[in-house]
Design a protein around this motif. Structure first.
Motif, PDB file in Angstrom:
ATOM      1  N   SER A  88      -6.762  -1.567   2.930  1.00 23.24           N
ATOM      2  CA  SER A  88      -7.932  -2.512   3.496  1.00 23.24           C
ATOM      3  C   SER A  88      -8.959  -2.745   2.457  1.00 23.24           C
ATOM      4  O   SER A  88      -9.097  -1.930   1.600  1.00 23.24           O
ATOM      5  N   LYS A 101      -0.073   9.092  -2.997  1.00 20.57           N
ATOM      6  CA  LYS A 101      -0.601   9.429  -1.864  1.00 20.57           C
ATOM      7  C   LYS A 101      -0.236   8.525  -0.723  1.00 20.57           C
ATOM      8  O   LYS A 101      -1.155   7.428  -0.686  1.00 20.57           O
ATOM      9  N   GLU A 129      -9.876 -10.215   9.003  1.00 23.12           N
ATOM     10  CA  GLU A 129      -8.526  -9.854   9.121  1.00 23.12           C
ATOM     11  C   GLU A 129      -8.251  -8.892  10.228  1.00 23.12           C
ATOM     12  O   GLU A 129      -8.841  -7.805  10.269  1.00 23.12           O
TER      13      GLU A 129
HETATM   14  P1  NAD Z   1      -6.243   1.697   5.034  1.00 19.58           P
HETATM   15  O1  NAD Z   1      -7.100   1.212   4.169  1.00 19.58           O
HETATM   16  O2  NAD Z   1      -6.619   2.210   6.289  1.00 19.58           O
HETATM   17  O3  NAD Z   1      -5.474   2.924   4.044  1.00 19.58           O
HETATM   18  C1  NAD Z   1      -4.830   2.587   3.088  1.00 19.58           C
HETATM   19  C2  NAD Z   1      -4.519   3.983   2.292  1.00 19.58           C
HETATM   20  O4  NAD Z   1      -5.733   4.615   1.952  1.00 19.58           O
HETATM   21  C3  NAD Z   1      -3.985   5.132   3.007  1.00 19.58           C
HETATM   22  O5  NAD Z   1      -3.168   5.869   2.447  1.00 19.58           O
HETATM   23  C4  NAD Z   1      -5.474   5.960   3.606  1.00 19.58           C
HETATM   24  O6  NAD Z   1      -5.064   7.513   3.708  1.00 19.58           O
HETATM   25  C5  NAD Z   1      -6.006   5.765   2.431  1.00 19.58           C
HETATM   26  N1  NAD Z   1      -7.529   5.977   2.241  1.00 19.58           N
HETATM   27  C6  NAD Z   1      -8.436   5.830   3.156  1.00 19.58           C
HETATM   28  N2  NAD Z   1      -9.493   6.175   3.069  1.00 19.58           N
HETATM   29  C7  NAD Z   1      -9.553   6.635   1.613  1.00 19.58           C
HETATM   30  C8  NAD Z   1     -10.732   6.811   0.828  1.00 19.58           C
HETATM   31  N3  NAD Z   1     -11.821   6.873   1.437  1.00 19.58           N
HETATM   32  N4  NAD Z   1     -10.340   7.179  -0.632  1.00 19.58           N
HETATM   33  C9  NAD Z   1      -9.002   7.007  -0.693  1.00 19.58           C
HETATM   34  N5  NAD Z   1      -7.983   6.537  -0.025  1.00 19.58           N
HETATM   35  C10 NAD Z   1      -8.161   6.476   1.354  1.00 19.58           C
HETATM   36  O7  NAD Z   1      -5.158   0.544   5.171  1.00 19.58           O
HETATM   37  P2  NAD Z   1      -3.945   0.633   6.243  1.00 19.58           P
HETATM   38  O8  NAD Z   1      -4.279   0.400   7.576  1.00 19.58           O
HETATM   39  O9  NAD Z   1      -3.053   1.648   5.886  1.00 19.58           O
HETATM   40  O10 NAD Z   1      -3.132  -0.838   5.698  1.00 19.58           O
HETATM   41  C11 NAD Z   1      -3.369  -1.881   6.076  1.00 19.58           C
HETATM   42  C12 NAD Z   1      -4.529  -2.856   5.339  1.00 19.58           C
HETATM   43  O11 NAD Z   1      -3.735  -2.897   3.973  1.00 19.58           O
HETATM   44  C13 NAD Z   1      -4.514  -4.448   5.641  1.00 19.58           C
HETATM   45  O12 NAD Z   1      -5.887  -4.585   5.201  1.00 19.58           O
HETATM   46  C14 NAD Z   1      -3.584  -5.240   4.635  1.00 19.58           C
HETATM   47  O13 NAD Z   1      -3.816  -6.325   4.512  1.00 19.58           O
HETATM   48  C15 NAD Z   1      -3.716  -4.131   3.317  1.00 19.58           C
HETATM   49  N6  NAD Z   1      -2.464  -4.399   2.721  1.00 19.58           N
HETATM   50  C16 NAD Z   1      -2.543  -5.194   1.397  1.00 19.58           C
HETATM   51  C17 NAD Z   1      -1.388  -5.233   0.582  1.00 19.58           C
HETATM   52  C18 NAD Z   1      -1.545  -6.136  -0.430  1.00 19.58           C
HETATM   53  O14 NAD Z   1      -0.594  -6.138  -1.239  1.00 19.58           O
HETATM   54  N7  NAD Z   1      -2.547  -7.046  -0.855  1.00 19.58           N
HETATM   55  C19 NAD Z   1      -0.109  -4.926   0.985  1.00 19.58           C
HETATM   56  C20 NAD Z   1       0.061  -3.973   2.260  1.00 19.58           C
HETATM   57  C21 NAD Z   1      -1.164  -3.976   2.922  1.00 19.58           C
END
Ligand code: NAD
Length: 511
Positions: free
Chosen positions: A244, A187, A398
């Protein structure tokens, strides 16, 4: 649609169309909403992707589960061979896939290509694993018995990924999980759906050539609804979630409620400590990439510079000069002269603006940047802030944009204290020439992060080392030599070949 523009002909090389199907389970079929994919460099629509309906998700889960039986029976080196071929197929599409990542996510082309290279590297790592996956035989305390540790695949796993690494994070999970004998539903972020379709087409081409059911690597483009369904699905043995901290925390709790497994890769708030003896040329070079590179949209981006007071003024003034030298090179991420691309969405620009406004309100000084750039697309100035306390709520959270807080420290111990006082625990680095300080930094009273660097930026990891972080970063690890353990279940097998029953601990019952 940008896909009609000959400048973007690489999209056609990847088999993309104006309207694409975002669900794959051996066949491409989707019935959900149409998602438009935008280029953050100009706000224009690249192409459309039809996302998954609830029924499409169900069809994926069923097809993947059915495909698992044959996949799990395939010898591990044969699965490794499939992953090797995926690595080769990615090599062939390196340039167009890198261009697509750059166009759809917004990072500059060398970084986008680097991201595809990371997937290729993890295919190499997984190939090696396919010939070396271990299982141990332990000595038994009972005569005529043997203890064996047997590892088996988990079955169906789910991979939910963030927008900022739309290729590599899927690759880290998929390549290793495939060798381990798992099947997956991916996903992806709903703002990078074209990249997900293009990657899945590359994987599909290898599976088809080898007569392997496509549902081994299923794709379900969708938003939080599909993510939520996957998280709740008891058939999904492991949910690997990258995103996140706020969403990851909910995901972790939901998966735990059904006693599933989770692998969480969440937000970071990464610091570089600048010791008084740091090589400042090295530091400045690293800090520019670490703080402003990828427009601050790496989970490992440096968000705090903890600078020894003796060199504080010099570092801030030199960093400002370094930033000034790159502002003219903010622009279209596909152009070779560009060093910094746009933010990914208008919402990210709003988050940047409100953070900058809050900095000013709280008495911080904008030393550099602080403004949205007036041009098409979602561009902002990389920003340097001084004057906020180390423990201000802004500094401790962040904001996924290029804002770095410079904070003076009296000594390394204070730097370590500040480094560790935030909720997140992903990446960290110290710049020093002092060997004793290096060992303090990597020791029990040093950094509490999963990534603890010396004289390099906080970002830019290699697949040979485990990647992930502690505390609110979620505790998960991907890549590295033992990453496979997350994708397998372990059974302790005791085999008795003695012909009599003997109990452990020499327990005997009275006659
Ligand atoms: P996000 O949390 O908004 O979305 C991440 C994923 O989760 C997306 O595919 C989204 O559609 C999905 N999602 C959203 N709500 C959900 C739910 N209720 N249940 C299941 N899935 C759901 O994050 P983003 O804005 O895409 O990415 C940025 C964040 O990701 C930053 O906080 C960054 O630090 C983090 N990140 C961490 C790593 C790591 O390896 N630690 C790597 C890349 C990004």
């Amino acid at each position: 649609y940008l896909i009609d523009d000959p400048n973007y002909s690489f999209l056609k090389d990847l088999g993309l169309d104006k309207k694409n199907v975002g669900v794959f389970n051996g066949k491409w079929e989707a019935n959900g909403q149409l998602i438009q994919s935008y280029s953050p460099a100009n706000g224009k629509v690249i192409a459309e992707v039809q996302s998954a309906s609830a029924a499409d998700y169900e069809a994926c889960a069923k097809a993947a589960q059915d495909a698992w039986h044959a996949w799990a029976e395939l010898p591990i080196p044969s699965r490794g061979e499939i992953v090797r071929q995926i690595g080769d197929a990615l090599r062939e599409k390196l340039q167009p896939l890198g261009q697509l990542v750059s166009l759809e996510m917004g990072k500059i082309l060398p970084e986008a290509i680097g991201e595809v290279v990371e997937y290729i590297h993890v295919c190499d790592l997984a190939l090696g694993l396919s010939r070396t996956l271990p299982g141990t035989i332990f000595p038994s305390e009972r005569p005529g018995h043997v203890l064996i540790e047997k590892w088996n695949p988990l079955g169906l796993i789910g991979v939910i990924t963030a927008f900022n690494f739309p290729v590599a994070v899927f690759g880290w999970n998929s390549a290793i999980a495939m060798v381990c004998g798992d099947v997956s539903i991916w996903k992806p972020s709903d703002t990078t759906p074209l990249t997900a379709v293009a990657v899945t087409k590359i994987v599909e081409s290898v599976l088809v050539k080898n007569n392997i059911p496509g549902a081994v690597a299923a794709l379900c483009v969708g938003g939080r609804d599909i993510g939520h369904t996957l998280v709740q699905d008891r058939r999904v043995k492991l949910v690997s979630f990258t995103g996140s901290t706020a969403v990851g925390q909910q995901v972790g709790v939901e998966v735990q409620k059904r006693f599933g497994r989770h692998l969480l890769e969440l937000g970071g708030n990464n610091a570089i400590i600048v010791n008084s003896d740091a090589n400042l040329d090295l530091l400045l070079n690293a800090a520019l990439f670490a703080c402003a590179g990828t427009a601050g949209q790496r989970c490992t981006t440096t968000r705090r510079l903890l600078i020894h007071q003796q060199v504080f003024d010099e570092v801030v003034s030199r960093l400002k000069k370094a930033y000034a030298s790159v502002v003219s090179r903010i622009g279209d991420p596909l152009l070779p002269e560009t060093l910094i691309g746009p933010l990914h969405t208008p919402a990210a620009v709003e988050a940047y603006k409100s953070t900058v406004a809050e900095v000013v309100k709280q008495g911080g000084t904008i030393e550099f940047g602080g403004k949205v750039i007036e041009r098409e697309g979602y561009f902002v100035e990389p920003t340097i802030v001084t004057g906020l306390p180390h423990d201000s709520p802004l500094v401790k959270s962040e904001c996924f944009a290029p804002i770095v807080y410079c904070i003076p420290i009296a000594d390394l111990d204070t730097g370590i204290q500040y480094n560790n006082e935030v909720d997140q625990g992903l990446s960290s680095s110290v710049f020093t020439e002092n060997l004793g300080d290096v060992f303090k930094w990597i020791g029990p009273h040093g950094s509490d992060c999963g990534i603890v660097n010396v004289n390099i930026p906080t970002n830019g990891a290699e697949v040979g080392g485990a990647f992930g972080g502690e505390k609110a970063t979620g505790g998960g690890r991907e890549c590295g030599a033992d990453a496979w353990k997350a994708y397998m279940r372990r059974a302790t097998v005791t085999i008795n070949y003695s012909g009599t029953i003997k109990l452990a601990q020499n327990i005997k019952f009275g006659d």
